[in-house]
Design a protein around this motif. Structure first.
Motif, PDB file in Angstrom:
ATOM      1  N   ARG A  92      -2.423 -34.975  34.402  1.00 40.91           N
ATOM      2  CA  ARG A  92      -2.371 -33.969  33.339  1.00 40.91           C
ATOM      3  C   ARG A  92      -3.097 -32.695  33.773  1.00 40.91           C
ATOM      4  N   TYR A  93      -4.219 -32.858  34.450  1.00 39.13           N
ATOM      5  CA  TYR A  93      -4.991 -31.719  34.934  1.00 39.13           C
ATOM      6  C   TYR A  93      -4.179 -30.924  35.971  1.00 39.13           C
ATOM      7  N   LYS A  94      -3.513 -31.657  36.878  1.00 43.04           N
ATOM      8  CA  LYS A  94      -2.695 -30.998  37.893  1.00 43.04           C
ATOM      9  C   LYS A  94      -1.550 -30.224  37.240  1.00 43.04           C
ATOM     10  N   THR A  95      -0.958 -30.814  36.208  1.00 39.70           N
ATOM     11  CA  THR A  95       0.136 -30.143  35.501  1.00 39.70           C
ATOM     12  C   THR A  95      -0.361 -28.863  34.836  1.00 39.70           C
ATOM     13  N   GLU A  96      -1.541 -28.938  34.208  1.00 35.55           N
ATOM     14  CA  GLU A  96      -2.120 -27.757  33.568  1.00 35.55           C
ATOM     15  C   GLU A  96      -2.397 -26.669  34.604  1.00 35.55           C
ATOM     16  N   GLY A 169      -0.028 -41.815  44.873  1.00 33.94           N
ATOM     17  CA  GLY A 169       0.872 -40.668  44.941  1.00 33.94           C
ATOM     18  C   GLY A 169       2.186 -40.934  44.231  1.00 33.94           C
ATOM     19  N   THR A 170       2.730 -42.125  44.429  1.00 34.36           N
ATOM     20  CA  THR A 170       4.001 -42.493  43.789  1.00 34.36           C
ATOM     21  C   THR A 170       3.853 -42.606  42.277  1.00 34.36           C
ATOM     22  N   ILE A 171       2.779 -43.271  41.838  1.00 37.21           N
ATOM     23  CA  ILE A 171       2.554 -43.424  40.398  1.00 37.21           C
ATOM     24  C   ILE A 171       2.314 -42.071  39.749  1.00 37.21           C
ATOM     25  N   SER A 172       1.526 -41.240  40.395  1.00 38.68           N
ATOM     26  CA  SER A 172       1.207 -39.922  39.839  1.00 38.68           C
ATOM     27  C   SER A 172       2.461 -39.069  39.684  1.00 38.68           C
ATOM     28  N   ALA A 173       3.389 -39.187  40.639  1.00 38.34           N
ATOM     29  CA  ALA A 173       4.637 -38.415  40.555  1.00 38.34           C
ATOM     30  C   ALA A 173       5.435 -38.828  39.319  1.00 38.34           C
ATOM     31  N   GLU A 174       5.469 -40.122  39.015  1.00 38.78           N
ATOM     32  CA  GLU A 174       6.193 -40.575  37.820  1.00 38.78           C
ATOM     33  C   GLU A 174       5.476 -40.134  36.548  1.00 38.78           C
ATOM     34  N   VAL A 175       4.150 -40.237  36.550  1.00 41.61           N
ATOM     35  CA  VAL A 175       3.388 -39.807  35.382  1.00 41.61           C
ATOM     36  C   VAL A 175       3.630 -38.329  35.107  1.00 41.61           C
ATOM     37  N   GLN A 176       3.611 -37.514  36.156  1.00 46.23           N
ATOM     38  CA  GLN A 176       3.825 -36.079  35.988  1.00 46.23           C
ATOM     39  C   GLN A 176       5.202 -35.796  35.404  1.00 46.23           C
ATOM     40  N   GLN A 177       6.213 -36.482  35.909  1.00 49.72           N
ATOM     41  CA  GLN A 177       7.565 -36.279  35.405  1.00 49.72           C
ATOM     42  C   GLN A 177       7.649 -36.632  33.922  1.00 49.72           C
ATOM     43  N   ARG A 178       7.030 -37.728  33.530  1.00 41.11           N
ATOM     44  CA  ARG A 178       7.113 -38.150  32.132  1.00 41.11           C
ATOM     45  C   ARG A 178       6.312 -37.243  31.208  1.00 41.11           C
ATOM     46  N   PRO A 183       6.262 -33.160  26.378  1.00 42.51           N
ATOM     47  CA  PRO A 183       5.086 -32.300  26.174  1.00 42.51           C
ATOM     48  C   PRO A 183       4.319 -32.619  24.896  1.00 42.51           C
ATOM     49  N   GLU A 184       4.924 -33.399  24.001  1.00 49.83           N
ATOM     50  CA  GLU A 184       4.228 -33.765  22.766  1.00 49.83           C
ATOM     51  C   GLU A 184       3.092 -34.754  23.025  1.00 49.83           C
ATOM     52  N   MET A 185       3.073 -35.374  24.212  1.00 48.45           N
ATOM     53  CA  MET A 185       2.003 -36.325  24.533  1.00 48.45           C
ATOM     54  C   MET A 185       0.770 -35.555  25.001  1.00 48.45           C
ATOM     55  N   LYS A 186      -0.075 -35.208  24.062  1.00 51.05           N
ATOM     56  CA  LYS A 186      -1.254 -34.390  24.369  1.00 51.05           C
ATOM     57  C   LYS A 186      -2.511 -35.233  24.565  1.00 51.05           C
ATOM     58  N   LYS A 187      -2.617 -36.329  23.820  1.00 51.05           N
ATOM     59  CA  LYS A 187      -3.828 -37.139  23.838  1.00 51.05           C
ATOM     60  C   LYS A 187      -3.542 -38.516  24.425  1.00 51.05           C
ATOM     61  N   ILE A 188      -4.607 -39.157  24.912  1.00 48.19           N
ATOM     62  CA  ILE A 188      -4.470 -40.499  25.464  1.00 48.19           C
ATOM     63  C   ILE A 188      -3.843 -41.433  24.432  1.00 48.19           C
ATOM     64  N   MET A 191      -0.119 -41.888  24.484  1.00 48.74           N
ATOM     65  CA  MET A 191       0.480 -42.297  25.756  1.00 48.74           C
ATOM     66  C   MET A 191       0.511 -43.807  25.942  1.00 48.74           C
ATOM     67  N   GLY A 192       0.611 -44.545  24.845  1.00 49.91           N
ATOM     68  CA  GLY A 192       0.555 -46.004  24.931  1.00 49.91           C
ATOM     69  C   GLY A 192       1.551 -46.593  25.917  1.00 49.91           C
ATOM     70  N   GLY A 193       2.828 -46.197  25.820  1.00 50.16           N
ATOM     71  CA  GLY A 193       3.848 -46.738  26.709  1.00 50.16           C
ATOM     72  C   GLY A 193       3.614 -46.345  28.152  1.00 50.16           C
ATOM     73  N   LEU A 194       3.228 -45.098  28.381  1.00 47.41           N
ATOM     74  CA  LEU A 194       2.978 -44.618  29.733  1.00 47.41           C
ATOM     75  C   LEU A 194       1.788 -45.359  30.356  1.00 47.41           C
ATOM     76  N   ILE A 195       0.731 -45.518  29.592  1.00 48.64           N
ATOM     77  CA  ILE A 195      -0.460 -46.214  30.088  1.00 48.64           C
ATOM     78  C   ILE A 195      -0.144 -47.664  30.421  1.00 48.64           C
ATOM     79  N   ALA A 196       0.670 -48.307  29.585  1.00 50.39           N
ATOM     80  CA  ALA A 196       1.053 -49.698  29.835  1.00 50.39           C
ATOM     81  C   ALA A 196       1.804 -49.817  31.161  1.00 50.39           C
ATOM     82  N   ASP A 197       2.689 -48.856  31.425  1.00 52.54           N
ATOM     83  CA  ASP A 197       3.449 -48.884  32.682  1.00 52.54           C
ATOM     84  C   ASP A 197       2.527 -48.669  33.877  1.00 52.54           C
TER      85      ASP A 197
END
Length: 213
Positions: A92-96, A169-178, A183-188, A191-197
C-alpha cells in the motif's frame, strides 16, 4: 579562448525534472525539444549541461532514484510484527508513493523492463543503477525479516533469503494489483479476503504444499 559560463543549479534541476517526466512518459525516444520546452530553457542549454541524450538519460535515472531514496521509509517493511502485515503495509505504501511520484516510477519501471529502445550500453548502465539499489533494499528488508524467523538449521541462509525475496515479490505484485482494482479498500479491516489469501500463500511457503503422511 571563450570563457565558459557558470552552471546555474536551478536551470540544471529544471532540465533534470523535465527529463524524468518526458523519459518516464515516452521512454528513451522522448524529444529533447519537449524536454527543453518543459524546462523553460533552450535546446542548446540542455546539451550544455548534459553533453548528449545518453548522458541526460543516465542523469535522469539517477535523479529519479535519488528522489525516491530521499523519501522512502524502510521502517514500513522492517517494523512490521508479521509477514502478512508487512506485505500489506509495504504494498500500500509503494502504491501511494507511485501516485505521489508518477514520473519517477514510470521511468524506473522502464529501466527495470530494460526498454529495448535504449542503446545497449546505456541500458546496461542504468539497469545496474536500479538493480544495485533494489538488491540493497531487498537485502535490508529480507535480512531483518529472516532474523525474526526460526529458520531450519539445515538450510543455507543465502538460499532462504533468495527464496523469500522471490516469494515476497510475487505476492506483493498480486496485492498491488488487487489494491489498485479495489481502491475502496483503505483500511486493514476492509481487506479480509486479501489478507486470508496472503496468509495462505505464506503458509505454503513456510510449510510446503505436499501433505505429510
Amino acid at each position: 579562448m571563450a570563457k565558459r559560463m557558470p552552471r546555474d543549479p536551478e536551470k540544471e534541476r529544471s532540465i533534470l525534472d523535465a527529463a524524468v517526466k518526458q523519459f518516464g512518459t515516452d521512454g528513451f525516444n522522448a524529444s529533447t525539444d519537449k524536454i527543453a520546452e518543459l524546462a523553460g530553457v533552450s535546446k542548446g542549454s540542455v546539451f550544455r549541461y548534459f553533453e548528449n541524450k545518453k548522458k541526460l538519460y543516465v542523469a535522469a535515472v539517477n535523479k529519479a532514484m535519488a528522489t525516491l531514496l530521499d523519501v522512502v521509509d524502510l521502517s514500513v517493511w522492517t517494523d512490521s510484527d508479521d509477514l502478512v502485515t508487512m506485505i500489506i503495509r509495504a504494498t500500500r505504501y509503494k502504491t501511494e508513493l507511485s501516485h505521489q511520484y508518477p514520473s519517477e516510477f514510470a521511468l524506473l519501471t522502464r529501466v527495470y523492463a530494460q526498454d529495448n529502445l535504449i542503446p545497449q550500453k546505456v541500458r546496461q548502465q542504468v539497469f545496474k543503477i536500479f538493480t544495485d539499489w533494489q538488491t540493497e533494499v531487498e537485502d535490508t528488508v529480507v535480512t531483518r525479516m529472516i532474523d525474526k524467523m526460526p529458520i531450519r538449521k539445515d538450510l543455507n541462509r543465502d538460499h532462504v533469503k533468495k527464496y523469500m525475496t522471490m516469494v515476497l515479490g510475487t505476492i506483493s505484485a498480486e496485492v498491488q494489483q488487487r489494491l489498485e482494482e479495489h481502491p475502496e479498500m483503505k483500511k486493514i479491516e476492509d481487506m479480509g479476503g486479501l489478507i486470508a489469501d496472503v496468509k495462505e500463500y505464506l503458509e505454503m511457503a513456510e510449510f510446503g504444499i505436499v501433505a505429510s503422511d
